[in-house]
Design a protein around this motif. Structure first.
Motif, short mmCIF file in Angstrom:
data_model
loop_
_atom_site.label_atom_id
_atom_site.label_comp_id
_atom_site.label_asym_id
_atom_site.label_seq_id
_atom_site.Cartn_x
_atom_site.Cartn_y
_atom_site.Cartn_z
N HIS A 118 14.73 -70.22 33.99
CA HIS A 118 15.73 -71.17 34.47
C HIS A 118 16.50 -71.82 33.32
CE1 HIS A 118 13.10 -71.70 38.33
NE2 HIS A 118 13.76 -70.57 38.32
N ARG A 120 15.56 -73.48 30.66
CA ARG A 120 15.14 -74.83 30.23
C ARG A 120 14.70 -74.78 28.78
NH1 ARG A 120 15.76 -78.43 34.57
NH2 ARG A 120 15.29 -79.87 32.90
N GLU A 124 10.78 -79.17 26.18
CA GLU A 124 10.66 -79.94 27.43
C GLU A 124 9.55 -79.36 28.30
OE1 GLU A 124 14.19 -79.58 29.71
OE2 GLU A 124 13.68 -81.19 31.08
N ASP A 175 11.52 -64.72 40.29
CA ASP A 175 10.66 -65.70 40.97
C ASP A 175 9.52 -65.04 41.72
OD1 ASP A 175 13.58 -67.71 41.59
OD2 ASP A 175 12.03 -67.98 40.07
N GLU A 179 5.46 -65.28 40.84
CA GLU A 179 4.50 -65.79 41.82
C GLU A 179 3.35 -64.82 41.99
OE1 GLU A 179 5.11 -68.86 43.30
OE2 GLU A 179 3.02 -68.73 43.92
N ASN A 226 1.10 -70.49 52.88
CA ASN A 226 2.33 -70.61 52.09
C ASN A 226 3.22 -69.37 52.20
OD1 ASN A 226 1.34 -73.04 51.26
ND2 ASN A 226 0.79 -72.38 49.20
N ARG B 60 3.68 -77.47 39.15
CA ARG B 60 4.50 -76.63 40.04
C ARG B 60 5.67 -77.39 40.64
NH1 ARG B 60 1.93 -72.58 44.03
NH2 ARG B 60 4.11 -71.99 43.89
N ASN B 62 8.00 -80.21 39.37
CA ASN B 62 8.51 -81.17 38.40
C ASN B 62 9.92 -80.79 38.01
OD1 ASN B 62 8.47 -79.69 35.66
ND2 ASN B 62 6.44 -79.27 36.48
N CYS B 63 10.60 -81.77 37.40
CA CYS B 63 12.03 -81.59 37.13
C CYS B 63 12.28 -80.53 36.08
CB CYS B 63 12.65 -82.92 36.72
SG CYS B 63 11.83 -83.67 35.32
N ALA B 64 11.28 -80.16 35.30
CA ALA B 64 11.49 -79.15 34.25
C ALA B 64 11.72 -77.76 34.85
CB ALA B 64 10.29 -79.11 33.32
N LEU B 65 11.50 -77.60 36.15
CA LEU B 65 11.68 -76.29 36.77
C LEU B 65 13.06 -76.11 37.38
CD1 LEU B 65 8.20 -75.93 38.49
CD2 LEU B 65 9.02 -74.64 36.55
N PHE B 66 13.88 -77.15 37.38
CA PHE B 66 15.23 -77.02 37.95
C PHE B 66 15.99 -75.93 37.21
CE2 PHE B 66 14.26 -80.10 40.73
CZ PHE B 66 14.58 -81.43 40.46
N ASP B 67 16.73 -75.15 37.98
CA ASP B 67 17.43 -74.01 37.43
C ASP B 67 18.76 -74.47 36.82
OD1 ASP B 67 17.98 -70.65 38.78
OD2 ASP B 67 18.40 -71.53 36.82
N LEU B 68 18.90 -74.25 35.52
CA LEU B 68 20.14 -74.67 34.85
C LEU B 68 21.16 -73.54 34.76
CD1 LEU B 68 18.87 -76.90 31.89
CD2 LEU B 68 19.70 -77.58 34.12
N PHE B 157 14.82 -70.77 51.59
CA PHE B 157 13.73 -70.23 50.76
C PHE B 157 14.23 -69.90 49.36
CE2 PHE B 157 10.94 -70.79 53.94
CZ PHE B 157 10.77 -69.80 54.89
N SER B 161 12.93 -71.50 45.83
CA SER B 161 12.15 -70.56 45.01
C SER B 161 12.07 -71.00 43.55
CB SER B 161 12.75 -69.16 45.10
OG SER B 161 14.04 -69.15 44.53
N MET B 162 12.84 -72.00 43.15
CA MET B 162 12.70 -72.48 41.77
C MET B 162 11.33 -73.10 41.54
SD MET B 162 15.01 -75.92 41.40
CE MET B 162 16.45 -75.33 42.22
N PHE B 163 10.67 -73.51 42.63
CA PHE B 163 9.30 -74.03 42.51
C PHE B 163 8.27 -72.94 42.77
CE2 PHE B 163 10.71 -78.21 41.91
CZ PHE B 163 11.70 -78.50 42.81
N GLY B 164 8.71 -71.71 42.94
CA GLY B 164 7.79 -70.63 43.27
C GLY B 164 8.10 -70.12 44.67
N THR B 165 7.73 -68.88 44.96
CA THR B 165 8.05 -68.30 46.26
C THR B 165 6.98 -68.65 47.31
OG1 THR B 165 7.05 -66.26 45.47
CG2 THR B 165 9.42 -66.39 45.42
N VAL B 167 5.35 -71.65 48.38
CA VAL B 167 5.27 -73.10 48.26
C VAL B 167 4.60 -73.67 49.50
CG1 VAL B 167 7.28 -73.27 46.77
CG2 VAL B 167 7.58 -73.45 49.23
#
Lengths: 351, 210
Positions: A118, A120, A124, A175, A179, A226, B60, B62-68, B157, B161-165, B167
């Motif tokens: 992503h 990052r 960080e 992704d 996973e 999930n 899993r 947190n803000c560090a996973l946001f897609d930039l 979905f 998916s930025m937090f994982g598929t 969830v």
């Protein structure tokens, strides 16, 4: 031979078993949680925690506090205790203690890889990693483009290397692959830990087999729930379940084809230990399932302390501390969001 | 004769003025209800996010996973000169450039009516009332509605998916809560525009008594 640990265990493990039982007595009680649940602000929580073993870790934190700060400092205490035990441990206890941290290592690897995907900043991401799962070359994970490179460049020299044999491909990381990698690694880790505990034999093998089997079964249920409604196929779902546990193999066959929470319930209620868990939930509901599983886990972890001369107490203590930190996180969030009426939704009392 | 005609005209003007005041008061009531609903939706969303973090773990969620990386906006707002000024176009497909219509969004909302709590229910009553007043009617066959629903689910979905598929359902519930809050924000903007319009009408009637 099982039953004769009393003759030899204390030679190498007696000191650390005494240490960990001392640590256990420092876990928060129901009275502590009642006080914490009545706090109005995060500073009140800090004040109440100052009278506990967390006091020295939080005393220098300036106001205004944040919930992540409370969790970080409480985690630091756990890390310090773990490092003290690891430094004093001899084989095979030292290997056993290292096994406990491999789950966090897997989480950290996935965090770095996902964050890098992503775009990052690596620094960080490193700040968000769990301290128990850190290793020297973790920062170089950011250069890998696929799992083969991930393994070849970084992970070949880490304890996770043996777990990669089932998921090495040259496909670029995305992704879904990440996973599947996460769950495949965790499955391999649990199975390896299970086999290691079996080789130790005696009370350690018996107690840890029960605890790890419960962990494997809970993972299977969580993966099933999930993955409902996602693109994960039934075969792929089945491959993520561990090859041990009460649900293996027939329960896994039923879980693999479940399409909603009620079918999961129907599959799980055939097993008496899980029937009691699902009886606490109403039909179609899955929100309280996590709490029900945590409560059952805490009950089993506390029972591990009823017996002496085995390594299960170390595993149980680490897990109980992690549960305590989850409780503190939830209480802090409810207080910070002024939602104290919901605080008992997720707090699991240990004593 | 002329005086009776004048009397009728003045009664009509008074009635029109009273109608403007009623419209203004209705707009204020709608606005206040929506603000209350928005506050509830956001509170629920934040608590569900904390619950998801508790369930899945801090690493899993947190803000560090946001897609930039640059990517298409999944939801956009169209600005019109006519009332309603703002239209929300949700879950535009990143594969298909054709975006959702407002009617399509309305159909999808019908399918989510089983997710009910007080503020959401009141919001839907307001939305249905506006639809009846505007004369809009649901379009599309059941197949089309199902297709729209599946498309929306797919985009949901993909965003998550930025937090994982895989969830937790709690994170999906969080997404729905914030999605509801976004709809309410657009609704509040439109209601505010109506409120200001009604207020202008009332002020005009006061300054130019007929």
């Amino acid at each position: 031979m099982y039953g004769f640990e009393a003759l030899t265990f204390n030679i190498h493990g007696g000191y650390l078993e005494a240490i960990v039982r001392g640590y256990r007595s420092g876990l928060l009680t129901a009275a502590d949680y009642n006080n914490l649940c009545q706090c109005e602000t995060l500073d009140d929580i800090k004040m109440h925690l100052s009278a506990t073993e967390y006091g020295s870790y939080l005393q220098n934190e300036p106001s205004p506090l944040h919930t992540t700060t409370i969790v970080e400092k409480c985690t630091l205490k756990l890390v310090d205790e773990y490092k003290h035990m690891l430094a004093q441990a001899t084989e095979p206890l030292s290997t056993f203690l290292e096994y406990i941290t491999y789950g966090h290592m897997i989480d950290n690897v996935v965090l770095i890889v996902t964050g890098t995907l992503h775009e990052r900043d690596v620094q960080e991401l490193l700040e968000k990693c769990h301290p128990l799962g850190m290793f020297d070359s973790i920062a170089t994970l950011a250069v890998a483009q696929n799992m083969r490179e991930l393994y070849r460049l970084v992970l070949v020299d880490t304890p996770l290397a043996p777990y990669f044999s089932e998921c090495i491909t040259s496909e670029d990381l995305d992704d879904m692959n990440i996973e599947i990698m996460r769950n495949t690694l965790y499955k391999a880790y649990l199975e390896d830990f299970y086999r290691f505990c079996k080789t130790l034999g005696g009370a350690t093998a018996e107690i840890m087999s029960d605890l790890l089997a419960f962990e494997a079964d809970r993972r299977a249920v969580n993966i099933t729930i999930n993955s409902i409604g996602t693109e994960l196929t039934r075969d792929d779902r089945r491959k993520l379940y561990s090859n041990f546990g009460l649900l293996y193999p027939y329960g896994h066959e039923e879980l693999a084809v479940c399409e909603d929470i009620d079918q999961v319930r129907a599959a799980m209620e055939k097993y008496p230990p899980y029937q009691s868990i699902f009886s606490k939930l109403s039909y179609g509901e899955s929100q309280m399932l996590d709490k029900a599983f945590y409560e059952e886990e805490v009950k089993r972890l506390c029972l591990a302390f009823e017996q002496q001369f085995h390594y299960g107490v170390f595993f149980a203590y680490m897990r109980l501390r992690e549960q305590e930190i989850r409780n503190l996180m939830w209480i802090s969030e409810c207080v910070a969001q002024n939602q104290k009426s919901r605080v008992h939704d997720s707090v699991v009392f240990i004593f | 004769m002329q005086s009776s005609e004048n009397g009728v005209e003045s009664r009509n003007e008074v009635a029109e003025g009273e109608q403007h005041i009623l419209n203004f008061l209705d707009s204020v009531d709608s606005y206040l209800i929506l603000m209350d609903s928005l506050s509830s939706a956001l509170r629920q969303g934040w608590l569900e996010l904390a619950s998801a973090r508790h369930s899945m773990g801090a690493s899993r969620v947190n803000c560090a996973l946001f897609d930039l990386k640059s990517h298409h906006a999944s939801t956009t707002v169209q600005v019109n000169n006519d009332l309603p000024h703002f239209k929300l176009c949700k879950w535009a497909s990143s594969d298909d450039p054709e975006k959702y219509s407002e009617e399509g969004k309305f159909e999808e909302d019908e399918l989510f009516q089983n997710k009910s709590d007080g503020p959401r229910h009141r919001h839907q009553e307001l939305q249905e009332k506006r639809t009846e007043e505007g004369g809009a009617s649901p379009v599309g066959t059941d197949n089309q509605i199902q297709k729209l629903f599946l498309q929306a689910q797919k985009e949901r979905f993909k965003t998550l998916s930025m937090f994982g598929t895989l969830v937790s359902p709690k994170l999906r519930a969080t997404q729905l809560s914030f999605e509801t809050a976004l709809e309410m924000l657009v609704e509040i903007s439109n209601t505010r525009a109506s409120l200001l319009h009604a207020y202008d009408q009332v002020q005009k009637d006061r300054t130019n008594p007929k």
